[in-house]
Motif scaffolding. Sequence first.
Motif, PDB file in Angstrom:
ATOM      1  N   ARG A   1      -6.731  17.788  -2.878  1.00 46.45           N
ATOM      2  CA  ARG A   1      -5.996  18.310  -4.037  1.00 46.45           C
ATOM      3  C   ARG A   1      -6.590  17.790  -5.348  1.00 46.45           C
ATOM      4  N   MET A   2      -7.047  16.541  -5.352  1.00 47.33           N
ATOM      5  CA  MET A   2      -7.679  16.003  -6.554  1.00 47.33           C
ATOM      6  C   MET A   2      -8.998  16.713  -6.828  1.00 47.33           C
TER       7      MET A   2
ATOM      8  N   TRP B   1       0.827  -1.200   0.000  1.00 40.45           N
ATOM      9  CA  TRP B   1       0.000   0.000   0.000  1.00 40.45           C
ATOM     10  C   TRP B   1       0.868   1.261   0.000  1.00 40.45           C
ATOM     11  N   ASP B   2       0.479   2.234  -0.778  1.00 44.11           N
ATOM     12  CA  ASP B   2       1.192   3.509  -0.816  1.00 44.11           C
ATOM     13  C   ASP B   2       0.175   4.626  -1.063  1.00 44.11           C
ATOM     14  N   PRO B   3      -0.683   4.885  -0.081  1.00 41.75           N
ATOM     15  CA  PRO B   3      -1.773   5.853  -0.297  1.00 41.75           C
ATOM     16  C   PRO B   3      -1.288   7.269  -0.569  1.00 41.75           C
ATOM     17  N   ASP B   4      -0.072   7.589  -0.177  1.00 42.49           N
ATOM     18  CA  ASP B   4       0.427   8.949  -0.374  1.00 42.49           C
ATOM     19  C   ASP B   4       1.137   9.139  -1.711  1.00 42.49           C
ATOM     20  N   ALA B   5       1.100   8.111  -2.568  1.00 44.70           N
ATOM     21  CA  ALA B   5       1.745   8.237  -3.880  1.00 44.70           C
ATOM     22  C   ALA B   5       0.983   9.191  -4.793  1.00 44.70           C
ATOM     23  N   LEU B   6      -0.284   9.416  -4.493  1.00 47.27           N
ATOM     24  CA  LEU B   6      -1.121  10.330  -5.272  1.00 47.27           C
ATOM     25  C   LEU B   6      -1.493  11.536  -4.424  1.00 47.27           C
ATOM     26  N   PRO B   7      -1.895  12.642  -5.066  1.00 52.73           N
ATOM     27  CA  PRO B   7      -2.346  13.805  -4.301  1.00 52.73           C
ATOM     28  C   PRO B   7      -3.508  13.442  -3.392  1.00 52.73           C
ATOM     29  N   SER B   8      -3.688  14.213  -2.342  1.00 53.01           N
ATOM     30  CA  SER B   8      -4.785  13.994  -1.408  1.00 53.01           C
ATOM     31  C   SER B   8      -6.127  14.177  -2.110  1.00 53.01           C
ATOM     32  N   ARG B   9      -7.192  13.681  -1.457  1.00 50.92           N
ATOM     33  CA  ARG B   9      -8.538  13.865  -2.019  1.00 50.92           C
ATOM     34  C   ARG B   9      -8.838  15.347  -2.201  1.00 50.92           C
TER      35      ARG B   9
END
Length: 222
Positions: free
Chosen positions: A192-193, A182-190
């Motif tokens: 920021r999206m 798991w790498d939930p921080d690989a993408l911008p936060s909800r």
Amino acid sequence: MDTERVGAAWSGGDAGAVRDVTSEAELRELVGEPAPYTRDKTRTALHALDRAWLARSPFCLIATSGADGSCDVSPKGDPPGFALVLDDRTLAIPDRPGNKRLDGLRNVLANPRVGLVFLIPGRGDMLRVNGRARIVREAPFFDRMTVRGNRPRLALVVEAEEIFHHCAKAALRSDLWAPETWDPDALPSRARMSKALERPDDALEFLEEHYGPGYADHLYEG
């Protein structure tokens, strides 16, 4: 449709034409036949093991299709056992406050066929239920669906036509329940999206507060 021409647009210039599968016979030639125990495993009534699964499942995906063939898959989640078993062939799923798009519910009004997949965290196998649904606005069982003071205004009642369990291959291939992957921080936060895709006029600080730790306190409001 010109398959070779369309394929060239997204093939990256790779040599060779894109070839579609256009018949069930061709599909079977490529994939083969299912084992008898797989082909014949569908049931029309809930087994005690299905009921036990539903009692422990906190999450499901509901697939629907509109009159024009457009499709939707909507996630539903609540405390385990939220899909209420009414009898051996009937389930009721509460509709909780959400974004009010009503994609799946509008589809059901036009086409009652639905497909459900029920998951249990940590389990790779899944329970699938296919059938016909209707939208109910009031019923005695609504009181049993009350969570955090929220009594649903609507419920999806599903008459099962096919019930079967799905093996864990997809979950195993994806490492779905393996925390080390798991790498939930690989993408911008909800937040920021949302700022980039949906709410460009809202301040990022506002969105970060909206989707922050307090977001979970308002899941049953609205």
